[in-house]
Design a protein around this motif. Structure first.
Motif, PDB file in Angstrom:
ATOM      1  N   GLN A   1      -3.085  19.662  -1.540  1.00  0.00           N
ATOM      2  CA  GLN A   1      -4.042  18.603  -1.846  1.00  0.00           C
ATOM      3  C   GLN A   1      -3.347  17.248  -1.794  1.00  0.00           C
ATOM      4  N   PRO A   2      -4.100  16.177  -1.529  1.00  0.00           N
ATOM      5  CA  PRO A   2      -3.518  14.832  -1.584  1.00  0.00           C
ATOM      6  C   PRO A   2      -3.483  14.321  -3.017  1.00  0.00           C
ATOM      7  N   TYR A   3      -2.681  13.288  -3.254  1.00  0.00           N
ATOM      8  CA  TYR A   3      -2.750  12.538  -4.503  1.00  0.00           C
ATOM      9  C   TYR A   3      -3.785  11.432  -4.320  1.00  0.00           C
ATOM     10  N   CYS A   4      -4.637  11.263  -5.318  1.00  0.00           N
ATOM     11  CA  CYS A   4      -5.745  10.320  -5.206  1.00  0.00           C
ATOM     12  C   CYS A   4      -5.803   9.424  -6.440  1.00  0.00           C
ATOM     13  N   ALA A   5      -6.341   8.231  -6.238  1.00  0.00           N
ATOM     14  CA  ALA A   5      -6.582   7.299  -7.335  1.00  0.00           C
ATOM     15  C   ALA A   5      -8.079   7.249  -7.608  1.00  0.00           C
ATOM     16  N   PHE A   6      -8.439   7.286  -8.875  1.00  0.00           N
ATOM     17  CA  PHE A   6      -9.839   7.205  -9.298  1.00  0.00           C
ATOM     18  C   PHE A   6      -9.989   6.023 -10.240  1.00  0.00           C
ATOM     19  N   MET A   7     -11.104   5.309 -10.089  1.00  0.00           N
ATOM     20  CA  MET A   7     -11.351   4.152 -10.945  1.00  0.00           C
ATOM     21  C   MET A   7     -12.855   3.886 -11.028  1.00  0.00           C
ATOM     22  N   PRO A   8     -13.333   3.329 -12.128  1.00  0.00           N
ATOM     23  CA  PRO A   8     -14.729   2.904 -12.190  1.00  0.00           C
ATOM     24  C   PRO A   8     -15.008   1.868 -11.112  1.00  0.00           C
ATOM     25  N   SER A   9     -16.176   1.931 -10.523  1.00  0.00           N
ATOM     26  CA  SER A   9     -16.513   1.020  -9.413  1.00  0.00           C
ATOM     27  C   SER A   9     -16.381  -0.438  -9.807  1.00  0.00           C
ATOM     28  N   ALA A  10     -16.711  -0.755 -11.060  1.00  0.00           N
ATOM     29  CA  ALA A  10     -16.677  -2.151 -11.492  1.00  0.00           C
ATOM     30  C   ALA A  10     -15.260  -2.705 -11.520  1.00  0.00           C
ATOM     31  N   LYS A  11     -14.246  -1.820 -11.527  1.00  0.00           N
ATOM     32  CA  LYS A  11     -12.861  -2.280 -11.620  1.00  0.00           C
ATOM     33  C   LYS A  11     -12.124  -2.240 -10.286  1.00  0.00           C
ATOM     34  N   ALA A  12     -12.751  -1.659  -9.287  1.00  0.00           N
ATOM     35  CA  ALA A  12     -12.042  -1.377  -8.037  1.00  0.00           C
ATOM     36  C   ALA A  12     -11.535  -2.630  -7.331  1.00  0.00           C
ATOM     37  N   GLU A  13     -12.222  -3.766  -7.493  1.00  0.00           N
ATOM     38  CA  GLU A  13     -11.832  -4.985  -6.787  1.00  0.00           C
ATOM     39  C   GLU A  13     -10.933  -5.892  -7.608  1.00  0.00           C
ATOM     40  N   ARG A  14     -10.574  -5.475  -8.811  1.00  0.00           N
ATOM     41  CA  ARG A  14      -9.695  -6.299  -9.630  1.00  0.00           C
ATOM     42  C   ARG A  14      -8.331  -6.426  -8.965  1.00  0.00           C
ATOM     43  N   ALA A  15      -7.740  -7.595  -9.011  1.00  0.00           N
ATOM     44  CA  ALA A  15      -6.528  -7.866  -8.232  1.00  0.00           C
ATOM     45  C   ALA A  15      -5.371  -6.955  -8.607  1.00  0.00           C
ATOM     46  N   ASP A  16      -5.157  -6.738  -9.924  1.00  0.00           N
ATOM     47  CA  ASP A  16      -4.017  -5.917 -10.322  1.00  0.00           C
ATOM     48  C   ASP A  16      -4.195  -4.462  -9.913  1.00  0.00           C
ATOM     49  N   ILE A  17      -5.425  -3.954 -10.030  1.00  0.00           N
ATOM     50  CA  ILE A  17      -5.681  -2.569  -9.645  1.00  0.00           C
ATOM     51  C   ILE A  17      -5.579  -2.405  -8.128  1.00  0.00           C
ATOM     52  N   ALA A  18      -6.163  -3.343  -7.379  1.00  0.00           N
ATOM     53  CA  ALA A  18      -6.092  -3.265  -5.920  1.00  0.00           C
ATOM     54  C   ALA A  18      -4.647  -3.322  -5.440  1.00  0.00           C
ATOM     55  N   GLU A  19      -3.826  -4.147  -6.084  1.00  0.00           N
ATOM     56  CA  GLU A  19      -2.410  -4.260  -5.699  1.00  0.00           C
ATOM     57  C   GLU A  19      -1.666  -2.958  -5.990  1.00  0.00           C
ATOM     58  N   LEU A  20      -1.934  -2.338  -7.139  1.00  0.00           N
ATOM     59  CA  LEU A  20      -1.256  -1.089  -7.473  1.00  0.00           C
ATOM     60  C   LEU A  20      -1.677   0.031  -6.528  1.00  0.00           C
ATOM     61  N   VAL A  21      -2.955   0.102  -6.216  1.00  0.00           N
ATOM     62  CA  VAL A  21      -3.424   1.121  -5.271  1.00  0.00           C
ATOM     63  C   VAL A  21      -2.750   0.935  -3.908  1.00  0.00           C
ATOM     64  N   ALA A  22      -2.606  -0.312  -3.480  1.00  0.00           N
ATOM     65  CA  ALA A  22      -1.930  -0.587  -2.204  1.00  0.00           C
ATOM     66  C   ALA A  22      -0.464  -0.143  -2.262  1.00  0.00           C
ATOM     67  N   LEU A  23       0.213  -0.410  -3.372  1.00  0.00           N
ATOM     68  CA  LEU A  23       1.613   0.010  -3.515  1.00  0.00           C
ATOM     69  C   LEU A  23       1.737   1.530  -3.501  1.00  0.00           C
ATOM     70  N   LEU A  24       0.826   2.214  -4.176  1.00  0.00           N
ATOM     71  CA  LEU A  24       0.881   3.671  -4.241  1.00  0.00           C
ATOM     72  C   LEU A  24       0.524   4.310  -2.904  1.00  0.00           C
ATOM     73  N   SER A  25      -0.173   3.582  -2.060  1.00  0.00           N
ATOM     74  CA  SER A  25      -0.580   4.125  -0.761  1.00  0.00           C
ATOM     75  C   SER A  25       0.494   3.979   0.304  1.00  0.00           C
ATOM     76  N   LYS A  26       1.513   3.171   0.037  1.00  0.00           N
ATOM     77  CA  LYS A  26       2.545   2.928   1.047  1.00  0.00           C
ATOM     78  C   LYS A  26       3.435   4.153   1.184  1.00  0.00           C
ATOM     79  N   THR A  27       3.612   4.607   2.422  1.00  0.00           N
ATOM     80  CA  THR A  27       4.455   5.773   2.697  1.00  0.00           C
ATOM     81  C   THR A  27       5.380   5.460   3.863  1.00  0.00           C
ATOM     82  N   ALA A  28       6.264   4.471   3.675  1.00  0.00           N
ATOM     83  CA  ALA A  28       7.205   4.098   4.730  1.00  0.00           C
ATOM     84  C   ALA A  28       8.152   5.253   5.019  1.00  0.00           C
ATOM     85  N   PRO A  29       8.620   5.395   6.271  1.00  0.00           N
ATOM     86  CA  PRO A  29       9.523   6.489   6.610  1.00  0.00           C
ATOM     87  C   PRO A  29      10.806   6.417   5.793  1.00  0.00           C
ATOM     88  N   LEU A  30      11.366   7.578   5.492  1.00  0.00           N
ATOM     89  CA  LEU A  30      12.622   7.645   4.771  1.00  0.00           C
ATOM     90  C   LEU A  30      13.787   7.285   5.679  1.00  0.00           C
TER      91      LEU A  30
END
Length: 312
Positions: free
Chosen positions: A272-301
């Motif tokens: 299974q993949p790892y997923c982030a879940f959040m209430p819709s009202a919070k999804a566009e908040r800057a700090d949450i969007a930034e953390l989701v972007a950081l967690l989504s980064k999978t640069a090559p080793l």
């Protein structure tokens, strides 16, 4: 203005559907179970649809109930978020992140450090807990989970579909592995096995890895070292306790720093993949969007497999 369904009835329905019981819903709402049942009947009358199948003290959602539950849960979560935002005077001072035990130290913590560079005044509350959690009631901003099926009423973002590969400490391989021409020749006692627990069945095993490598070996966990967390498997390998099937996202820093070496480029994907879940009202908040972007980064080793490389 369009007609709205009775909000008290919506709340009673959402809690009953989530709890799976009128009695448990009554306890949460501080009313009688008869009152909850009556509110649900009012809502069924308003919609002209039966929302629950009732069998004695047991209830189950009908098809109509399943159809409206995610939207009602999201709507109530959004209303709760509005209330918190207004009570806080429009200022958000804390980011609440809920994460499984294995991901907290090796995956989440380094990315939170990067996030704090962008938001240095942010207060962060990290809660380490297993699924399921009540994201709305516990005022959690972001829940990270293994699998994409836990919270159908919340906004979901797939972060990474991780894989595992054999890793160990360089000194360990010099002491115990140099005489072996392949991992197939390593003694069973030197393998580290991760026990994910009774709720999971999709995680890869050493037998899966040997199959992916073209072999047929199946190391016996009772003859090796066993741990209860993926992060503990990596820590054990780093400390020279054996060879682990390390998750790539967790082992990244140790591999790049040379504290661990990869013994093969062959890997096996998690179920299974790892997923982030959040209430819709919070999804566009800057700090949450930034953390989701950081967690989504999978640069090559930045590493290359070490001996015995791809020989099995």
């Amino acid at each position: 203005m369009e007609r709205l369904p009775p909000l008290n009835a919506i709340k009673a329905f959402e809690v009953a559907a989530r709890a799976g019981s009128f009695t448990l819903a009554a306890t949460e709402l501080g009313v009688s179970s008869a009152a909850v049942s009556q509110q649900v009947r009012n809502l069924e009358t308003w919609f002209g649809k039966q929302l629950f199948v009732r069998s004695g003290n047991r209830i189950a959602l009908t098809d109509a109930g399943h159809a409206i539950y995610p939207q009602t849960a999201r709507a109530l979560g959004d209303i709760a978020a509005i209330g918190r935002r207004m009570l806080e005077g429009g200022l958000r001072t804390r980011l609440v992140v809920s994460v499984p035990f294995s991901l907290a130290e090796l995956w989440l913590a380094p990315r939170l450090a990067v996030l704090l560079d962008a938001f240095p005044q942010m207060a962060i509350d990290v809660r380490v807990e297993d699924d399921p959690v009540d994201v709305v009631r516990q005022n959690i901003d972001l829940r990270i989970s293994y699998g994409d099926y836990h919270y159908p009423a919340l906004r979901m973002v797939r972060l990474v579909h991780d894989d595992v590969l054999p890793v160990c400490a360089p000194d360990f391989w010099q002491r115990y592995g140099d005489g072996a021409s392949s991992l197939a020749e390593v003694h069973e006692s030197l393998f580290i096995h991760t026990n994910w627990g009774p709720n999971y069945a999709s995680h890869p095993t050493w037998a899966d890895w040997f199959t992916a490598s073209g072999g047929n070996r199946s190391p016996d966990p009772s003859h090796g070292r066993r741990v209860g967390l993926s992060s503990l498997a990596i820590a054990s390998a780093r400390l020279g306790l054996g060879i682990a099937l390390g998750q790539r996202v967790m082992a990244r820093a140790d591999l790049e720093a040379g504290r661990l070496i990869a013994l093969s480029s062959v890997s096996v994907r998690l179920g299974q993949p790892y997923c982030a879940f959040m209430p819709s009202a919070k999804a566009e908040r800057a700090d949450i969007a930034e953390l989701v972007a950081l967690l989504s980064k999978t640069a090559p080793l930045a590493w290359e497999p070490r001996a015995p490389q791809d020989r099995i």
